[in-house]
Design an enzyme around this catalytic site. Structure first.
Site, PDB file in Angstrom:
ATOM      1  N   ARG A 113       0.847  -1.185   0.000  1.00 18.84           N
ATOM      2  CA  ARG A 113       0.000   0.000   0.000  1.00 18.84           C
ATOM      3  C   ARG A 113       0.889   1.244   0.000  1.00 18.84           C
ATOM      4  NH1 ARG A 113      -1.783   0.919   4.275  1.00 18.84           N
ATOM      5  NH2 ARG A 113      -1.132  -0.807   5.594  1.00 18.84           N
ATOM      6  N   ASP A 147      -9.398  -9.289   9.250  1.00 20.88           N
ATOM      7  CA  ASP A 147      -8.910  -7.937   8.934  1.00 20.88           C
ATOM      8  C   ASP A 147      -9.916  -6.814   9.187  1.00 20.88           C
ATOM      9  OD1 ASP A 147      -6.693  -6.374   7.980  1.00 20.88           O
ATOM     10  OD2 ASP A 147      -7.753  -6.074   6.099  1.00 20.88           O
ATOM     11  N   HIS A 174     -10.643  -1.903  11.721  1.00 19.75           N
ATOM     12  CA  HIS A 174      -9.543  -2.744  11.236  1.00 19.75           C
ATOM     13  C   HIS A 174      -9.324  -3.846  12.269  1.00 19.75           C
ATOM     14  CE1 HIS A 174      -5.061  -2.839   9.757  1.00 19.75           C
ATOM     15  NE2 HIS A 174      -5.810  -3.697   9.096  1.00 19.75           N
ATOM     16  N   TYR A 224      -1.422  -3.398  -6.798  1.00 19.97           N
ATOM     17  CA  TYR A 224      -1.132  -4.247  -5.646  1.00 19.97           C
ATOM     18  C   TYR A 224      -2.144  -4.085  -4.515  1.00 19.97           C
ATOM     19  CZ  TYR A 224       1.916  -7.218  -2.853  1.00 19.97           C
ATOM     20  OH  TYR A 224       2.432  -8.285  -2.157  1.00 19.97           O
ATOM     21  N   LYS A 267      -9.488  -2.070   1.776  1.00 19.77           N
ATOM     22  CA  LYS A 267      -9.172  -0.912   2.601  1.00 19.77           C
ATOM     23  C   LYS A 267      -9.985   0.313   2.172  1.00 19.77           C
ATOM     24  CE  LYS A 267      -6.104  -3.263   4.765  1.00 19.77           C
ATOM     25  NZ  LYS A 267      -6.388  -3.703   6.141  1.00 19.77           N
ATOM     26  N   CYS A 278       0.961  -7.203  12.078  1.00 21.37           N
ATOM     27  CA  CYS A 278       1.261  -7.370  13.508  1.00 21.37           C
ATOM     28  C   CYS A 278       0.556  -8.599  14.069  1.00 21.37           C
ATOM     29  CB  CYS A 278       0.845  -6.138  14.295  1.00 21.37           C
ATOM     30  SG  CYS A 278       1.932  -4.732  14.037  1.00 21.37           S
TER      31      CYS A 278
HETATM   32  C1  OXD Z   1      -3.061  -4.314   5.578  1.00 24.60           C
HETATM   33  C2  OXD Z   1      -3.739  -5.470   4.983  1.00 24.60           C
HETATM   34  O1  OXD Z   1      -2.102  -3.787   4.993  1.00 24.60           O
HETATM   35  O2  OXD Z   1      -4.621  -6.031   5.638  1.00 24.60           O
HETATM   36  O3  OXD Z   1      -3.484  -3.914   6.677  1.00 24.60           O
HETATM   37  O4  OXD Z   1      -3.433  -5.834   3.832  1.00 24.60           O
HETATM   38 MN    MN Z   2      -5.183  -4.938   7.378  1.00 26.26          MN
END
Ligand code: OXD
Ligand code: MN
Length: 596
Positions: free
Chosen positions: A70, A287, A240, A211, A220, A264
């Site tokens: 990103r 996510d 998130h 990407y 997102k 993470c």
């Molecule tokens: C991020 C993803 O970058 O979930 O948070 O791809």
């Molecule tokens: Mn994410």
């Protein structure tokens, strides 16, 4: 051109985009398996996709080395007033941004097919779901969207003649002139990439990148940035967060939603296999959580996605066996290494390192090579339904009732293993001051400490101070039905840089303590930062961890926390007068507890 779509606004928008972008043809996706297979075959023929001999119906893609994550620096929240985007977002005034992007979009799909991808975030027809339509000139995007969202005819039907949808326009920004040979991963240079959101119009325009979150616009862009702005207007939450169900030996179910920054460990926690005998877990999402207050006053969550777009490096049978089982077939891999026997590999996948592979750039690689075989942000795209511990309620249109919120980040020092908020406002303060060392999920420096409130810094579609206020408002509405709030840090290290806590499956010990807290079974130690476990209440049976490590993991060093105060103050000041007074009050109380 005849467009088989009854929804007038959608048909009009498709025509408008086609006139602007001048594709060679237009294809409306029906979401079928044949469609997926046909596009994959086409990409195999063009050598963009590599079929994996070792994994049925699975393919490897390699992106351009400049297009691997990103791009937060090129991501915009475009509201008429800069203030409404707030200090955590890049901002350009909508007319100006549209003018720039219209110039880029003009003729940008030349020589390519324009795919129209109708998709639903959440089960089709659920009151918690939203429909989007992505227009993209990337077949890679289409196949990924097939997995990550519910795509196709059923969505068009649900839209009817006048149903509402979020238009998501995407182009890789690489028109093909007559006879020009295509590259394997076409995209535009960094300075031409724009990932733009117009929250007041529920509109997304993305240009130049193929990407992940830059291109799969349901995730997102719509699932978090646009959804968070909608959620505030409509009184719900788009977060998130992973969602999991933990089941005690007695069969009591607890639903947990946890917010950690990218890379993470959300996917690992979402798929946890508790190490404590008798406890089980089921995965609901890894996510994004969309949450609404139900008729009984509790907060209900759905996972709006239908796939996992997970970070591959570090995933192994040791760290996340459930993910490894999920990845056996029907997977899209991006930027992993290719082994000589036709499988993927990444750093941390196996103890045995292949003696030779093709790295993510397509070059020969051996363990002596200077770089990694897989890119640190290499990804897998896999259907949620393939997860062996997926909950039968993962696509329940009513969602699951959340009992526990967890916030956290990656902090090698200061922050203990776990603590609990005194109350909702204190929990919001903990979320608002969450900080983490940066990872490879975004293009930029790795390992820098930054505030990442609620793990939403890159994903909040409006002024984050107003987002904090929204959290406080939700607490006022939920009152005694509100989930309890905890903060964790699995990443604490000792002076030699060694992780103090084993993490992964063992994190279930911390989750168990949270469950016992909400059931009123255990007391906690009151400290200035929050409520910590008494050592004897953490179930550490069978875990070989030195008592001094445990003491450090559960210690609160007042002087270290005092040193955080000026940083928190500085962080809060960036929001100016918009920061809710209730958070300043929390800071004052925190200072008071720390002794001035
Ligand atoms: C991020 C993803 O970058 O979930 O948070 O791809
Ligand atoms: Mn994410």
């Amino acid at each position: 051109m005849e467009i088989p779509i009854k929804n007038k606004r959608l048909a009009g928008w498709i025509r408008e985009v086609a006139e602007l972008c001048t594709p060679e043809d237009i294809y409306v996706c029906n979401g079928s398996r044949q469609e997926y297979e046909r596009l994959m075959r086409m990409m195999v023929d063009s050598r963009m996709a590599i079929p994996l001999k070792k994994r049925p119906n699975s393919f490897l893609f390699r992106s351009d080395p400049s297009d691997v994550a990103r791009v937060e620096d090129r991501t915009y929240i475009s509201t008429p007033s800069r203030e409404d985007a707030g200090p955590t977002n890049n901002w350009i005034e909508p007319d100006r941004l549209k003018k720039t992007m219209l110039t880029l979009y003009r003729g940008c799909m030349k020589g390519r097919t324009m795919y129209v991808i109708p998709f639903s975030m959440g089960p089709i027809g659920s009151p918690m779901s939203k429909i989007g339509v992505e227009i993209s000139d990337s077949p890679y995007v289409v196949v990924n969207m097939h997995i990550m969202t519910r795509v196709g005819n059923r969505v068009i039907e649900a839209l009817g003649e006048d149903g509402d949808f979020v238009p998501c326009l995407h182009s890789i920004g690489a028109p093909l002139s007559e006879g020009q040979k295509d590259s394997l991963w076409p995209c535009a240079p960094m300075e031409k990439k724009y990932i733009s959101h117009f929250p007041e119009e529920n509109l997304i325009w993305s240009y130049g990148s193929g990407y992940g979150g830059n291109a799969l616009l349901g995730k997102k862009c719509m699932g978090l940035r646009i959804a968070s702005a909608m959620a505030r207007r409509e009184g719900w939450m788009a977060e998130h967060m992973l969602i999991l169900r933990l089941i005690s030996p007695e069969g009591r179910r607890y639903h947990i939603a946890a917010a950690f920054p990218s890379a993470c460990g959300k996917t690992n926690l979402a798929m946890i296999q508790p190490s404590i005998p008798g406890w089980r877990a089921e995965c609901i999402g890894d996510d994004i959580a969309w949450m609404r207050i139900g008729d009984d006053g509790r907060l209900y969550a759905i996972n709006p996605e239908s796939g996992f777009f997970g970070v591959a490096p570090g995933t192994s049978y040791e760290t996340n066996s459930v993910a490894m089982e999920t990845l056996r077939e029907n997977v899209i891999f991006t930027n992993c290494a290719l082994t000589d026997d036709g499988d993927v590999w990444w750093e941390g996948m196996t103890d045995d390192v292949p003696s030779h592979a093709i790295d993510w750039r397509g070059n020969d690689w051996t363990p002596e090579s200077p770089g990694d075989a897989a890119h640190p942000n290499a990804r897998f795209t896999a259907p949620v339904s393939q997860c062996p511990i997926i909950s039968s309620d993962w696509d329940n249109p009513d969602g699951v009732p959340i009992d526990i919120f967890i916030f956290g980040g990656r902090r090698s020092t200061v922050v203990p293993l776990v603590y609990e908020a005194f109350n909702w406002d204190h929990g919001v303060f903990m979320g608002a001051t969450a900080s983490s060392e940066t990872t490879a999920a975004n293009i930029g420096a790795i390992g820098n400490l930054r505030y990442d409130p609620f793990a939403m810094k890159p994903f909040c579609g409006y002024n984050m101070a107003d987002y904090f206020k929204h959290w406080l408002d939700m607490g006022d509405r939920l009152r005694d039905k509100a989930p309890r709030i905890f903060y964790v840090n699995w990443f604490r290290k000792d002076g030699d840089g060694r992780f103090l806590w084993p993490g992964f499956r063992e994190n279930s010990r911390v989750l168990k303590w949270m469950c016992e807290r909400i059931d009123g079974k255990v007391d906690a130690v009151k400290t200035p930062i929050g409520l910590l476990p008494r050592m004897e209440d953490l179930d550490l049976k069978g875990l070989d961890i030195p008592p001094e490590d445990m003491r450090e993991l559960l210690s609160v060093d007042i002087s270290q926390w005092k040193a955080e105060i000026p940083n928190i103050e500085h962080h809060f000041k960036t929001f100016g007068a918009r920061l809710p007074d209730r958070l300043w009050r929390q800071l004052e109380e925190f200072k008071g507890r720390l002794g001035g």
